[in-house]
Write a protein that holds these residues in place. Sequence first.
Motif, PDB file in Angstrom:
ATOM      1  N   ALA A 251       0.841  -1.205   0.000  1.00  0.00           N
ATOM      2  CA  ALA A 251       0.000   0.000   0.000  1.00  0.00           C
ATOM      3  C   ALA A 251       0.877   1.256   0.000  1.00  0.00           C
ATOM      4  O   ALA A 251       0.559   2.252  -0.661  1.00  0.00           O
ATOM      5  CB  ALA A 251      -0.933  -0.008   1.210  1.00  0.00           C
ATOM      6  N   THR A 252       1.988   1.177   0.725  1.00  0.00           N
ATOM      7  CA  THR A 252       2.900   2.325   0.774  1.00  0.00           C
ATOM      8  C   THR A 252       3.472   2.621  -0.605  1.00  0.00           C
ATOM      9  O   THR A 252       3.668   3.787  -0.970  1.00  0.00           O
ATOM     10  CB  THR A 252       4.053   2.035   1.772  1.00  0.00           C
ATOM     11  N   SER A 253       3.722   1.579  -1.378  1.00  0.00           N
ATOM     12  CA  SER A 253       4.282   1.826  -2.718  1.00  0.00           C
ATOM     13  C   SER A 253       3.301   2.634  -3.559  1.00  0.00           C
ATOM     14  O   SER A 253       3.719   3.479  -4.364  1.00  0.00           O
ATOM     15  CB  SER A 253       4.677   0.516  -3.407  1.00  0.00           C
ATOM     16  N   ASP A 254       2.001   2.429  -3.369  1.00  0.00           N
ATOM     17  CA  ASP A 254       1.015   3.212  -4.128  1.00  0.00           C
ATOM     18  C   ASP A 254       1.010   4.675  -3.669  1.00  0.00           C
ATOM     19  O   ASP A 254       0.927   5.586  -4.494  1.00  0.00           O
ATOM     20  CB  ASP A 254      -0.387   2.602  -3.973  1.00  0.00           C
ATOM     21  N   VAL A 255       1.130   4.870  -2.364  1.00  0.00           N
ATOM     22  CA  VAL A 255       1.187   6.237  -1.830  1.00  0.00           C
ATOM     23  C   VAL A 255       2.436   6.949  -2.369  1.00  0.00           C
ATOM     24  O   VAL A 255       2.371   8.084  -2.856  1.00  0.00           O
ATOM     25  CB  VAL A 255       1.214   6.210  -0.283  1.00  0.00           C
ATOM     26  N   LEU A 256       3.560   6.257  -2.285  1.00  0.00           N
ATOM     27  CA  LEU A 256       4.816   6.867  -2.741  1.00  0.00           C
ATOM     28  C   LEU A 256       4.804   7.098  -4.248  1.00  0.00           C
ATOM     29  O   LEU A 256       5.376   8.077  -4.737  1.00  0.00           O
ATOM     30  CB  LEU A 256       6.012   5.975  -2.369  1.00  0.00           C
ATOM     31  N   ASN A 257       4.139   6.204  -4.966  1.00  0.00           N
ATOM     32  CA  ASN A 257       4.080   6.349  -6.421  1.00  0.00           C
ATOM     33  C   ASN A 257       3.367   7.656  -6.805  1.00  0.00           C
ATOM     34  O   ASN A 257       3.800   8.367  -7.708  1.00  0.00           O
ATOM     35  CB  ASN A 257       3.365   5.149  -7.031  1.00  0.00           C
ATOM     36  N   GLU A 258       2.310   7.961  -6.076  1.00  0.00           N
ATOM     37  CA  GLU A 258       1.606   9.230  -6.336  1.00  0.00           C
ATOM     38  C   GLU A 258       2.471  10.417  -5.964  1.00  0.00           C
ATOM     39  O   GLU A 258       2.519  11.415  -6.675  1.00  0.00           O
ATOM     40  CB  GLU A 258       0.295   9.277  -5.539  1.00  0.00           C
ATOM     41  N   GLN A 259       3.137  10.279  -4.825  1.00  0.00           N
ATOM     42  CA  GLN A 259       3.989  11.375  -4.353  1.00  0.00           C
ATOM     43  C   GLN A 259       5.125  11.649  -5.339  1.00  0.00           C
ATOM     44  O   GLN A 259       5.450  12.795  -5.623  1.00  0.00           O
ATOM     45  CB  GLN A 259       4.582  10.960  -3.013  1.00  0.00           C
ATOM     46  N   LEU A 260       5.713  10.575  -5.844  1.00  0.00           N
ATOM     47  CA  LEU A 260       6.872  10.736  -6.740  1.00  0.00           C
ATOM     48  C   LEU A 260       6.457  11.205  -8.132  1.00  0.00           C
ATOM     49  O   LEU A 260       7.297  11.691  -8.900  1.00  0.00           O
ATOM     50  CB  LEU A 260       7.662   9.426  -6.823  1.00  0.00           C
ATOM     51  N   ALA A 261       5.165  11.067  -8.438  1.00  0.00           N
ATOM     52  CA  ALA A 261       4.693  11.544  -9.743  1.00  0.00           C
ATOM     53  C   ALA A 261       5.014  13.025  -9.918  1.00  0.00           C
ATOM     54  O   ALA A 261       5.252  13.493 -11.040  1.00  0.00           O
ATOM     55  CB  ALA A 261       3.187  11.298  -9.879  1.00  0.00           C
ATOM     56  N   SER A 262       5.074  13.761  -8.800  1.00  0.00           N
ATOM     57  CA  SER A 262       5.369  15.202  -8.865  1.00  0.00           C
ATOM     58  C   SER A 262       6.753  15.463  -9.456  1.00  0.00           C
ATOM     59  O   SER A 262       7.007  16.549  -9.977  1.00  0.00           O
ATOM     60  CB  SER A 262       5.274  15.816  -7.470  1.00  0.00           C
ATOM     61  N   ILE A 263       7.661  14.511  -9.380  1.00  0.00           N
ATOM     62  CA  ILE A 263       8.982  14.678 -10.002  1.00  0.00           C
ATOM     63  C   ILE A 263       9.157  13.697 -11.173  1.00  0.00           C
ATOM     64  O   ILE A 263      10.267  13.455 -11.643  1.00  0.00           O
ATOM     65  CB  ILE A 263      10.143  14.514  -8.986  1.00  0.00           C
ATOM     66  N   GLY A 264       8.058  13.119 -11.607  1.00  0.00           N
ATOM     67  CA  GLY A 264       8.135  12.170 -12.730  1.00  0.00           C
ATOM     68  C   GLY A 264       8.715  10.821 -12.342  1.00  0.00           C
ATOM     69  O   GLY A 264       9.186  10.071 -13.194  1.00  0.00           O
ATOM     70  N   GLY A 265       8.669  10.519 -11.044  1.00  0.00           N
ATOM     71  CA  GLY A 265       9.257   9.271 -10.561  1.00  0.00           C
ATOM     72  C   GLY A 265       8.211   8.199 -10.284  1.00  0.00           C
ATOM     73  O   GLY A 265       7.016   8.413 -10.482  1.00  0.00           O
ATOM     74  N   THR A 266       8.673   7.037  -9.818  1.00  0.00           N
ATOM     75  CA  THR A 266       7.770   5.925  -9.514  1.00  0.00           C
ATOM     76  C   THR A 266       8.216   5.187  -8.259  1.00  0.00           C
ATOM     77  O   THR A 266       9.385   5.277  -7.863  1.00  0.00           O
ATOM     78  CB  THR A 266       7.741   4.876 -10.655  1.00  0.00           C
ATOM     79  N   ALA A 267       7.286   4.466  -7.653  1.00  0.00           N
ATOM     80  CA  ALA A 267       7.602   3.565  -6.536  1.00  0.00           C
ATOM     81  C   ALA A 267       7.007   2.198  -6.834  1.00  0.00           C
ATOM     82  O   ALA A 267       5.865   2.100  -7.288  1.00  0.00           O
ATOM     83  CB  ALA A 267       7.031   4.105  -5.234  1.00  0.00           C
ATOM     84  N   HIS A 268       7.785   1.157  -6.580  1.00  0.00           N
ATOM     85  CA  HIS A 268       7.314  -0.211  -6.822  1.00  0.00           C
ATOM     86  C   HIS A 268       7.720  -1.150  -5.702  1.00  0.00           C
ATOM     87  O   HIS A 268       8.698  -0.896  -5.002  1.00  0.00           O
ATOM     88  CB  HIS A 268       7.883  -0.755  -8.142  1.00  0.00           C
ATOM     89  N   VAL A 269       6.962  -2.234  -5.596  1.00  0.00           N
ATOM     90  CA  VAL A 269       7.384  -3.371  -4.785  1.00  0.00           C
ATOM     91  C   VAL A 269       7.678  -4.508  -5.744  1.00  0.00           C
ATOM     92  O   VAL A 269       6.902  -4.765  -6.672  1.00  0.00           O
ATOM     93  CB  VAL A 269       6.288  -3.786  -3.778  1.00  0.00           C
ATOM     94  N   SER A 270       8.803  -5.165  -5.534  1.00  0.00           N
ATOM     95  CA  SER A 270       9.119  -6.366  -6.296  1.00  0.00           C
ATOM     96  C   SER A 270       8.911  -7.583  -5.406  1.00  0.00           C
ATOM     97  O   SER A 270       9.504  -7.687  -4.332  1.00  0.00           O
ATOM     98  CB  SER A 270      10.573  -6.321  -6.784  1.00  0.00           C
ATOM     99  N   VAL A 271       8.045  -8.476  -5.841  1.00  0.00           N
ATOM    100  CA  VAL A 271       7.806  -9.707  -5.092  1.00  0.00           C
ATOM    101  C   VAL A 271       8.834 -10.729  -5.563  1.00  0.00           C
ATOM    102  O   VAL A 271       8.911 -11.047  -6.753  1.00  0.00           O
ATOM    103  CB  VAL A 271       6.379 -10.238  -5.317  1.00  0.00           C
ATOM    104  N   CYS A 272       9.631 -11.217  -4.624  1.00  0.00           N
ATOM    105  CA  CYS A 272      10.785 -12.065  -4.968  1.00  0.00           C
ATOM    106  C   CYS A 272      10.548 -13.507  -4.577  1.00  0.00           C
ATOM    107  O   CYS A 272       9.583 -13.840  -3.899  1.00  0.00           O
ATOM    108  CB  CYS A 272      12.026 -11.540  -4.267  1.00  0.00           C
TER     109      CYS A 272
END
Length: 399
Positions: A251-272
């Motif tokens: 869920a945090t990755s989705d929050v961070l993904n929105e936040q980072l959109a302001s600088i054109g960035g992304t947040a992801h979780v990789s399931v290993c």
Amino acid sequence: MLIEPVIKGVVARTAHPEGCKKAVQNQIDFAKSKNSIVGGAKKVLILGASSGFGLASRIALTFGGSAADTIGVSFERGPSDKGVGTAGWYNNIYFREAAEKEGRIAKNFVGDAFSPAVRQQVVDYIRDEFGGQVDLVVYSLATGVRPNPETGEMWRSCLKTVGEPFAGQTVNIEKDCLEESVLEPASQADIEATEKVMGGEDWQEWIQFLLDQDVMAKGAKTVAYSYIGPEVTYPIYHHGTLGIAKKHLHATSDVLNEQLASIGGTAHVSVCKALVTKASVFIPAFSPYILCLFKVMKQHGLHEGCIEQMQRMFSEHLYGAEQTVVDSNRLIRVDDWELRADIQAEVAKLMEQVTSENFTEIGDYQGYKQEFLELNGFALNGVDYQQGTDVEALKALQP
Ligand code: NAI
Ligand code: NA
């Protein structure tokens, strides 16, 4: 001094520096042989850089095609009169030496990643000596405790079920046996504490701080690691305390993904994939599954270690393609081979047969133990373990 492996339960009490060097070098050789990360990050901060997936991320990004400069944060112990120090301590040093040889920056911070002082040191370093910004933050901490900044007390994560207890067998690496173990149901406080330690809150705080300090480059990405596993392990992991913490991380990755959109960035979780690391050997009742999984994946030529996973994740998912390759829940899935239906069907068959008498034949106990020993610098090909180690000389090595 001759350094022997000393194992207590599933904890290695000694580490072999030359062996750690060799293990790091083996991962470097693999990454170089692939050289497959195209368009990857150049300036990377790795939280939890000294072992497991964090170290493998660092190696893949520096040697696997991206030629990244890296800052690594980890919590490790150097040599002292009490002992030779931890494997991660030496991994940091030998990684830095190898990276510097190729003209790359590899800065190590050894300290508590949860502490504001360490955060500030990292930001100061990024500003003063690292070119001012990072374009990737890898979050790969695995720990049992996190200090509550308001009270100074520790949140302690636990490996428990939610609801019913679960009985299973756990490997004891010291005694080469399977032991009966029971995971007890967690209390609400257990669930909350585990989420505090292994959920996404600290990841979010790091990213927020780095954004506030303006050290995240335009287009910067962040990635954290998770595990889900097959249904047979859900009571132990996915539906247990750790799984709940991981859902918080997702869920945090989705929050961070929105936040980072302001600088054109992304947040992801990789399931290993399930792997032997310092952290994972602690998971009770998980052993029969992982032993059978290793056996089957090796038979199919699909077995991967941390470096294979991370090289594949960066080259085929996070970078390379136009857009990050994710599933319908926006998760990167490098557990895809582990979860293949044919693999899981064979694993399930083997698991029906495993007993505490036959687990070394039915499952891949030898491979499991070998990987455990290698994590700590033991049992590596090409290392002369009869050669004594000069502990005084090791004390002169700086992270
Ligand atoms: P690991 O134990 O090999 O690495 C943990 C790292 O965190 C080390 O570098 C350690 O020094 C650092 N660390 C711990 N506490 C710290 C602190 N307070 N301050 C600074 N550094 C600290 O663990 P592993 O297995 O690589 O785990 C990394 C992530 O990967 C975790 O989120 C884990 O859940 C996830 N994962 C692990 C899998 C496995 O099978 N091992 C499978 C899928 C995901
Ligand atoms: Na790690």
